[in-house]
Structures are given as structure tokens and as C-alpha cells.
Design a protein around this motif. Structure first.
Motif, short mmCIF file in Angstrom:
data_model
loop_
_atom_site.label_atom_id
_atom_site.label_comp_id
_atom_site.label_asym_id
_atom_site.label_seq_id
_atom_site.Cartn_x
_atom_site.Cartn_y
_atom_site.Cartn_z
N LYS A 90 22.80 -4.55 -17.35
CA LYS A 90 21.67 -5.10 -16.61
C LYS A 90 20.96 -3.93 -15.92
CE LYS A 90 24.17 -9.40 -15.68
NZ LYS A 90 24.77 -10.27 -14.66
N HIS A 91 19.63 -4.00 -15.85
CA HIS A 91 18.86 -2.88 -15.29
C HIS A 91 18.76 -2.99 -13.78
CE1 HIS A 91 16.36 0.63 -15.64
NE2 HIS A 91 15.44 0.06 -14.89
N VAL A 92 19.88 -2.69 -13.12
CA VAL A 92 19.95 -2.66 -11.66
C VAL A 92 20.78 -1.44 -11.27
CG1 VAL A 92 19.72 -5.17 -11.34
CG2 VAL A 92 22.00 -4.17 -11.66
N PRO A 93 20.67 -0.96 -10.00
CA PRO A 93 21.48 0.19 -9.58
C PRO A 93 22.98 -0.14 -9.72
CG PRO A 93 19.72 -0.23 -8.01
CD PRO A 93 19.75 -1.40 -8.95
N PRO A 94 23.80 0.84 -10.09
CA PRO A 94 23.49 2.25 -10.32
C PRO A 94 23.01 2.57 -11.75
CG PRO A 94 25.84 1.94 -10.52
CD PRO A 94 25.28 0.59 -10.16
N VAL A 95 22.94 1.54 -12.60
CA VAL A 95 22.49 1.77 -13.99
C VAL A 95 21.05 2.28 -14.00
CG1 VAL A 95 21.96 0.68 -16.20
CG2 VAL A 95 24.07 0.09 -14.99
N SER A 96 20.17 1.61 -13.27
CA SER A 96 18.74 1.98 -13.28
C SER A 96 18.51 3.38 -12.75
CB SER A 96 17.93 0.96 -12.47
OG SER A 96 18.44 0.84 -11.16
N GLY A 234 12.06 -4.39 -43.66
CA GLY A 234 12.72 -5.67 -43.80
C GLY A 234 12.83 -6.35 -42.45
N LYS A 235 14.01 -6.30 -41.85
CA LYS A 235 14.21 -6.85 -40.51
C LYS A 235 14.25 -5.71 -39.49
CE LYS A 235 16.73 -10.92 -42.12
NZ LYS A 235 18.00 -11.68 -42.08
N VAL A 236 13.74 -5.98 -38.30
CA VAL A 236 13.75 -4.99 -37.22
C VAL A 236 14.54 -5.55 -36.05
CG1 VAL A 236 12.39 -3.56 -35.65
CG2 VAL A 236 11.51 -4.09 -37.94
N PHE A 237 15.51 -4.78 -35.58
CA PHE A 237 16.33 -5.14 -34.42
C PHE A 237 16.14 -4.05 -33.36
CE2 PHE A 237 18.24 -6.75 -38.27
CZ PHE A 237 18.67 -8.03 -37.95
N PHE A 238 16.68 -4.27 -32.17
CA PHE A 238 16.61 -3.20 -31.17
C PHE A 238 17.91 -3.13 -30.37
CE2 PHE A 238 15.19 -6.74 -28.41
CZ PHE A 238 15.88 -6.47 -27.23
N LEU A 239 18.15 -1.96 -29.82
CA LEU A 239 19.30 -1.70 -28.96
C LEU A 239 18.85 -0.80 -27.83
CD1 LEU A 239 22.34 -2.31 -28.78
CD2 LEU A 239 22.76 -0.24 -30.11
N THR A 240 19.14 -1.21 -26.60
CA THR A 240 18.78 -0.40 -25.43
C THR A 240 19.98 -0.24 -24.50
OG1 THR A 240 18.05 -2.33 -24.14
CG2 THR A 240 16.39 -1.20 -25.49
N LEU A 241 19.87 0.72 -23.60
CA LEU A 241 20.93 0.90 -22.60
C LEU A 241 20.94 -0.25 -21.62
CD1 LEU A 241 20.54 4.70 -21.74
CD2 LEU A 241 22.35 3.63 -23.09
N SER A 242 19.75 -0.64 -21.14
CA SER A 242 19.68 -1.68 -20.12
C SER A 242 18.55 -2.65 -20.40
CB SER A 242 19.50 -1.06 -18.73
OG SER A 242 18.23 -0.45 -18.62
N ILE A 243 18.59 -3.78 -19.71
CA ILE A 243 17.59 -4.81 -19.89
C ILE A 243 17.33 -5.50 -18.55
CG2 ILE A 243 19.30 -6.57 -20.54
CD1 ILE A 243 17.17 -7.60 -22.59
N GLY A 244 16.06 -5.77 -18.26
CA GLY A 244 15.70 -6.48 -17.03
C GLY A 244 16.18 -7.91 -17.10
N GLN A 245 16.45 -8.50 -15.95
CA GLN A 245 17.05 -9.83 -15.93
C GLN A 245 16.09 -10.89 -15.41
OE1 GLN A 245 20.35 -10.60 -17.16
NE2 GLN A 245 19.64 -8.67 -18.03
N TYR A 246 15.91 -11.93 -16.22
CA TYR A 246 15.14 -13.12 -15.83
C TYR A 246 15.90 -14.32 -16.36
CZ TYR A 246 11.54 -9.51 -15.81
OH TYR A 246 10.84 -8.35 -15.60
N ASN A 247 16.01 -15.37 -15.55
CA ASN A 247 16.72 -16.57 -16.01
C ASN A 247 15.78 -17.77 -16.01
OD1 ASN A 247 19.52 -15.55 -16.39
ND2 ASN A 247 19.34 -15.06 -14.22
#
Length: 247
Positions: A90-96, A234-247
Motif C-alpha cells: 500500500k502506498h503509505v509511509p514508510p513505503v511511500s 496481446g495482453k498487457v498487465f502491470f506490476l508496481t511496488l505500491s498502489i494507492g488505496q481507495y475502497n
């Protein structure tokens, strides 16, 4: 004789690496304390708590509250050019704050630790997605010259070492956009419109994995995916270190 020279070169590289470790020891990517593993015991508990776990959005991979839901509120009702994505934290401290130092404070050595964690979390998922190439999200050449590196390219190269999938730098960011963090979601989409173009390589029918540091609204990944699909991917996927959070 040739084998002897090769051995000498390897020995010199090994000595050079040891000297670098003495001068610049591996540190914890979260708190900066010297640590040979890259994540110290004190920070381990925190970063484990921030790891993305089920239930997650079936599209972007961000955490959601209910197992009964399939998509987060950002992805629900939207049609994207990419198939699916995932992130480690999740993109929050200390990750961010760690990613900020990696991106803007020349902490490019963090890429080795980050690449290991990406592979540890998603090596099997990449097999399921049948990825042919890792494609780093590019930055404009002026920004790369000023910074000295493209953080997404460093991540992709480290991930390649663990999963054995080759990096293909097929995208160019020819439009020098303003920083995304200053913009609204709509502004981000407009800012990135036609920002990328294909430079080289045959991607027709290939499954591609976009690699980036952060997924926020998805504007960057979507525009890059759109260009890749338009060029025959063909197909495109993605991978990231962090992601912002919305519910």
C-alpha cells in the motif's frame, strides 16, 4: 590463457563488489539503517502489514474491504486497455517515503531489494499471465538526464534477474508532461494523452508486463497499455511496488 583472463576479470569484479559493500553497505530501504538483507527486523513487521493481500480488486489489484466485491470503486464500471495488475505494498509511509528516496534522492541501490520483493510476491502470477517481456514505463529523456536514471527501468532489470523474463524497452515518452502528482484524475488522463510511442521491437501477439514504481489513478498504465495494444500487443498487465488505496 583465455580462461585465465576471464577468471582474473571475475576476481576483480568480485573484489570491486566487496569494496563497494564496505564503502556503501546495504541499508534497510525503509529506515536507512545498515542491514545486509535490505529490510531490517524493526521494519519487517510494518512492511508485512502493508503488503497487499486478499481480497483485492480483480482489475488493478488494490486492497478492497469485502470479499463479495470484485472491483474497487476506481475500476468498477470502467473499461481498461490492460488485463490486470498487482502491487507489493500500500502506498503509505514508510513505503511511500522509501519510494520517494529511490525515485528522487539517487537511492538507485534500492532497486535490488525491490526487485527481489516483486519476484517473491508475484513470480508465480507472472507464469500464470504468460508474460513474454517486461516493459518499463519510460520517463522523458530530459527528466532521465537530470535524474541520471529511470527508476522503472532499474526495477525491470532487477526483476529480470529473478524471473528470467527479458526486458524490452519498447516505449518512449516523447511528450514532456508535467508531474502527475499535481493533477486531478481527469487532468492526469489529459496530461498523458499520446505521451508514449513505440520505438522498436515486434510486440505483435506478445503478452507484456508494464513495470512501474507507483499505481495511483492508473492513468499512466492505461495510456501505455493503450499504445501497446494499438501496436498489436496481446495482453498487457502491470506490476508496481505500491498502489494507492481507495475502497
Amino acid at each position: 590463457m583465455e580462461n585465465g583472463r576471464v577468471k582474473q576479470k571475475k576476481d576483480r569484479r568480485g573484489i570491486g563488489k566487496k569494496l563497494l559493500c564496505l564503502l556503501w553497505p546495504t541499508v534497510c530501504v525503509f529506515c536507512g539503517a545498515p542491514n545486509s538483507n535490505g529490510i531490517c527486523e524493526r521494519c519487517k513487521e510494518t512492511e508485512e502489514r502493508l503488503r497487499i493481500r486478499q481480497p483485492v480488486c480483480m482489475k488493478c489489484g488494490r486492497s478492497i474491504l469485502s470479499e463479495e466485491k470484485e472491483y474497487c470503486r476506481e475500476c468498477e464500471g470502467h473499461i481498461y486497455s490492460f488485463e490486470q495488475g498487482a502491487a507489493v505494498w500500500k502506498h503509505v509511509p514508510p513505503v511511500s517515503t522509501s519510494i520517494y528516496r529511490f525515485k528522487y534522492k539517487n537511492q538507485r541501490a534500492y532497486a535490488e531489494i525491490y526487485g527481489r520483493e516483486l519476484a517473491k510476491n508475484y513470480r508465480e502470477l507472472l507464469r500464470q499471465w504468460k508474460i513474454d517481456y517486461l516493459v518499463p514505463i519510460p520517463i522523458h529523456h530530459r527528466r532521465k538526464k537530470a535524474r541520471g536514471y529511470n527508476q522503472s527501468e532499474l526495477l525491470a532489470k532487477e526483476l529480470e534477474k529473478y524471473v528470467g523474463i527479458p526486458v524490452l524497452s519498447v516505449l518512449e515518452r516523447w511528450k514532456n508532461t508535467i508531474p502527475q502528482k499535481r493533477l486531478t484524475a481527469a487532468g492526469r488522463r489529459k496530461n498523458l494523452k499520446e505521451a508514449f510511442r513505440i520505438t522498436a521491437g515486434d510486440i505483435r501477439g506478445r503478452n507484456l508486463l508494464l513495470v512501474d514504481d507507483i499505481y495511483t489513478t492508473g492513468s499512466t498504465v492505461e495510456e501505455a497499455s493503450r499504445i501497446l495494444r494499438k501496436s498489436g500487443a496481446g495482453k498487457v498487465f502491470f506490476l508496481t511496488l505500491s498502489i494507492g488505496q481507495y475502497n
